[in-house]
Design a protein around this motif. Structure first.
Motif, PDB file in Angstrom:
ATOM      1  N   ASP A  14       0.837  -1.213   0.000  1.00 27.52           N
ATOM      2  CA  ASP A  14       0.000   0.000   0.000  1.00 27.52           C
ATOM      3  C   ASP A  14       0.870   1.261   0.000  1.00 27.52           C
ATOM      4  OD1 ASP A  14       0.807  -0.392   2.652  1.00 27.52           O
ATOM      5  OD2 ASP A  14      -1.099   0.247   3.524  1.00 27.52           O
ATOM      6  N   GLU A  15       2.103   1.130   0.483  1.00 24.51           N
ATOM      7  CA  GLU A  15       3.010   2.285   0.536  1.00 24.51           C
ATOM      8  C   GLU A  15       3.710   2.543  -0.810  1.00 24.51           C
ATOM      9  OE1 GLU A  15       4.401   4.075   3.405  1.00 24.51           O
ATOM     10  OE2 GLU A  15       3.255   3.129   4.999  1.00 24.51           O
TER      11      GLU A  15
ATOM     12  N   ASP B  13       1.552   4.747   8.925  1.00 20.73           N
ATOM     13  CA  ASP B  13       0.566   3.964   9.686  1.00 20.73           C
ATOM     14  C   ASP B  13       0.382   4.438  11.128  1.00 20.73           C
ATOM     15  OD1 ASP B  13       0.140   2.268   7.497  1.00 20.73           O
ATOM     16  OD2 ASP B  13       1.742   0.924   8.101  1.00 20.73           O
TER      17      ASP B  13
ATOM     18  N   MET C  79      -2.243   7.732   7.094  1.00 22.19           N
ATOM     19  CA  MET C  79      -2.496   6.862   5.932  1.00 22.19           C
ATOM     20  C   MET C  79      -3.855   6.155   6.014  1.00 22.19           C
ATOM     21  SD  MET C  79      -0.272   3.688   4.473  1.00 22.19           S
ATOM     22  CE  MET C  79      -0.180   3.454   2.702  1.00 22.19           C
ATOM     23  N   HIS C  80      -4.228   5.720   7.208  1.00 23.04           N
ATOM     24  CA  HIS C  80      -5.496   5.001   7.376  1.00 23.04           C
ATOM     25  C   HIS C  80      -6.332   5.747   8.406  1.00 23.04           C
ATOM     26  CE1 HIS C  80      -3.478   1.810   5.174  1.00 23.04           C
ATOM     27  NE2 HIS C  80      -2.527   1.780   6.079  1.00 23.04           N
TER      28      HIS C  80
HETATM   29 FE   LIG Z   1      -0.464   1.367   5.603  1.00 24.32          FE
END
Ligand SMILES: [Fe+2]
Ligand SMILES: [Fe+2]
Length: 242
Positions: A73-74, A154, A214-215
């Motif tokens: 995801d990065e 994260d 990020m989330h």
């Molecule tokens: Fe992530």
């Protein structure tokens, strides 16, 4: 189409919500003389993200592609971005460069260490290596010294289809997420070491005004206090010796 919001001056959050995980995946585009994308997203999301980026800049003009640690995801779509942007350079930690990226990437990365800065024009991004925080030997975060925005990967992970940015306390949601991420098949999300809290307190000392998460929601407010509070939460959730 992803949701696009300007969370800090020239910093656009491009968000994809994954209902099956009840989780947002956020990518941050800095619209500046030398545009920077932080988080490439998954390869499967590339076409959608490119379309979203194209509403803000010409994707071919991207100059830097950065991230925290080597996970799909990065930086999974790194090579897709490098193909559409011939002058784009991958930027990550020195460890990331030598351990993973230069073997994976179609162009070599700039491996950043202590005190290295990426100048995009109006913004200056300091790369701060943070081994094993949030996880991964190669991990790091980026801090925009111009507007005090911390790209924190994260850190502050929380679930839900939440607002792009909030000034309300997000620590409650982060605590709920940590409970989930410290058990079952997800055990080991964040290692707790003797470096964890000092690193978080060092980041707190930067006094970020915006936390680009990020989330989950980005946070605007006293980022230093939020990072100190996070240090306490991480100890509570992940220190297995307690
Ligand atoms: Fe992530
Ligand atoms: Fe991660």
């Amino acid at each position: 189409m992803p949701a696009i919001d300007e969370i800090a001056p020239d910093v656009f959050r491009i968000s994809l919500y994954e209902p099956a995980l009840d989780m947002q995946f956020n990518h941050f585009l800095v619209r500046d003389d030398a545009p920077l994308l932080f988080h490439t997203g998954y390869r499967r999301a590339f076409a959608t993200l490119r379309e979203a980026v194209a509403t803000l800049i010409d994707p071919a003009k991207l100059r830097y592609v950065g991230w925290s640690h080597f996970e799909s995801d990065e930086c999974g779509a790194l090579n897709d971005w490098l193909r559409v942007a011939p002058h784009a350079e991958p930027v990550c930690s020195f460890v990331g460069k030598i351990v993973n990226v230069d073997d994976f990437s179609i162009r070599p990365a700039r491996g950043l260490g202590k005190d290295d800065v990426i100048d995009t024009g109006r913004h200056r991004f300091r790369y701060i290596t943070s081994p094993h925080l949030p996880h991964g030997w190669d991990a790091g975060v980026m801090f925009d010294e111009a507007d005090r925005t911390l790209f924190c990967s994260d850190l502050f992970h929380h679930f839900g289809d939440v607002p792009a940015v909030t000034d309300a306390d997000i620590l409650g949601k982060v605590r709920d997420a940590m409970r989930l991420l410290q058990s079952g098949p997800l055990l080991g999300y964040m290692p707790y070491t003797c470096h964890t809290e000092p690193l978080l307190r060092r980041l707190a000392g930067l006094n970020p005004r915006t936390l680009a998460v990020m989330h989950g929601s980005s946070y605007t407010g006293d980022g230093g206090k939020a990072l100190c509070d996070l240090a306490g939460l991480v100890r509570e959730a992940f220190d297995v010796t307690r």
